[in-house]
Design an enzyme around this catalytic site. Structure first.
Site: not given
Ligand code: PRP
Ligand code: URA
Length: 208
Positions: A103, A107, A199, A202
């Site tokens: 994400r 944006t 997160d 993380d």
């Molecule tokens: C997080 C989560 C989803 C997304 C959700 O991933 O695991 O994939 O955000 O958000 P959305 O519904 O607004 O799209 P992130 O982009 O943080 O990537 P990561 O899993 O690599 O940490």
């Molecule tokens: N992605 C995450 O990991 N946590 C949230 O709360 C939203 C998006």
């Protein structure tokens, strides 16, 4: 909300509570994500296709079934990865197809960085795995990719969902059932689920 399933299972709710806790370390967090992934996929697959099968027990014949649907697990990288192992214990023949999306922090739109799907689908049912359904951008983009690939039956399996993400999925993909451990209150100003768990990537990988 139609086509949205929020678990009421005490085991799911107990494990989710531990998962949310800010004091839960990455090792325990990963264990809980794995277990919750399995429990939620168990609930989400109650309608899989079967055919009758007769087996011989030491006492005689028993009428049973065998699964006919080929299942694809589609974890959204990174955080969805942690759900795969638990589901694989229940469905060891499931194929796993990774989709890499992150994400954009400004944006909040998903950016695709990995996709190695073969030319045509190899499975009948896809379970999209991602702990977090926040704005819904990542989940809807993944379903777009899978529909273009040609998969007809798709389900989303996540741990926490925000009303905003659920609405986005229901608007763009009303045919895709959404299975969650819990529907939370709202998104905050930077797109995080409240009360959520922080997160998910993380906390699993010890980053951030
Ligand atoms: C997080 C989560 C989803 C997304 C959700 O991933 O695991 O994939 O955000 O958000 P959305 O519904 O607004 O799209 P992130 O982009 O943080 O990537 P990561 O899993 O690599 O940490
Ligand atoms: N992605 C995450 O990991 N946590 C949230 O709360 C939203 C998006």
């Amino acid at each position: 909300m139609s086509n949205v399933f929020e678990s009421t299972h005490p085991l799911v709710l107990h494990k989710l509570t531990k998962l949310r806790d800010v004091n839960t370390e990455p090792k325990k967090f990963r264990e809980l994500v794995r277990e919750l992934g399995a429990l939620l996929c168990y609930e989400a697959t109650a309608d899989l296709g079967t055919k009758p099968l007769t087996v011989t027990t030491p006492m005689g014949d028993a009428q049973g079934v065998h699964l006919t649907d080929r299942i694809g697990l589609v974890p959204i990288l990174r955080a969805g990865l942690g759900m795969v192992e638990g589901v694989w214990e229940l469905m060891p023949n499931a194929e796993v197809w990774h989709i890499g999306l992150y994400r954009d922090e400004k944006t909040l739109r998903p950016v695709e960085y990995y996709n190695k799907l073969p030319v045509s689908p190899t499975v009948e049912v896809c379970l999209v795995l991602d702990p977090m359904l926040a704005t819904g951008g990542s989940a809807t983009a993944t379903v777009d990719i899978l529909k273009k690939w040609g998969v007809r039956r798709i389900k989303f399996v996540g741990l926490l969902g925000a009303p905003e993400g659920i609405k986005a999925m229901q608007t763009q993909h009303p045919d895709v059932p959404i299975h969650l451990a819990k529907i939370d209150s709202h998104l905050n100003e930077i797109g995080y689920i409240v009360p959520g768990l922080g997160d998910a990537g993380d906390r699993q990988f010890g980053t951030g």
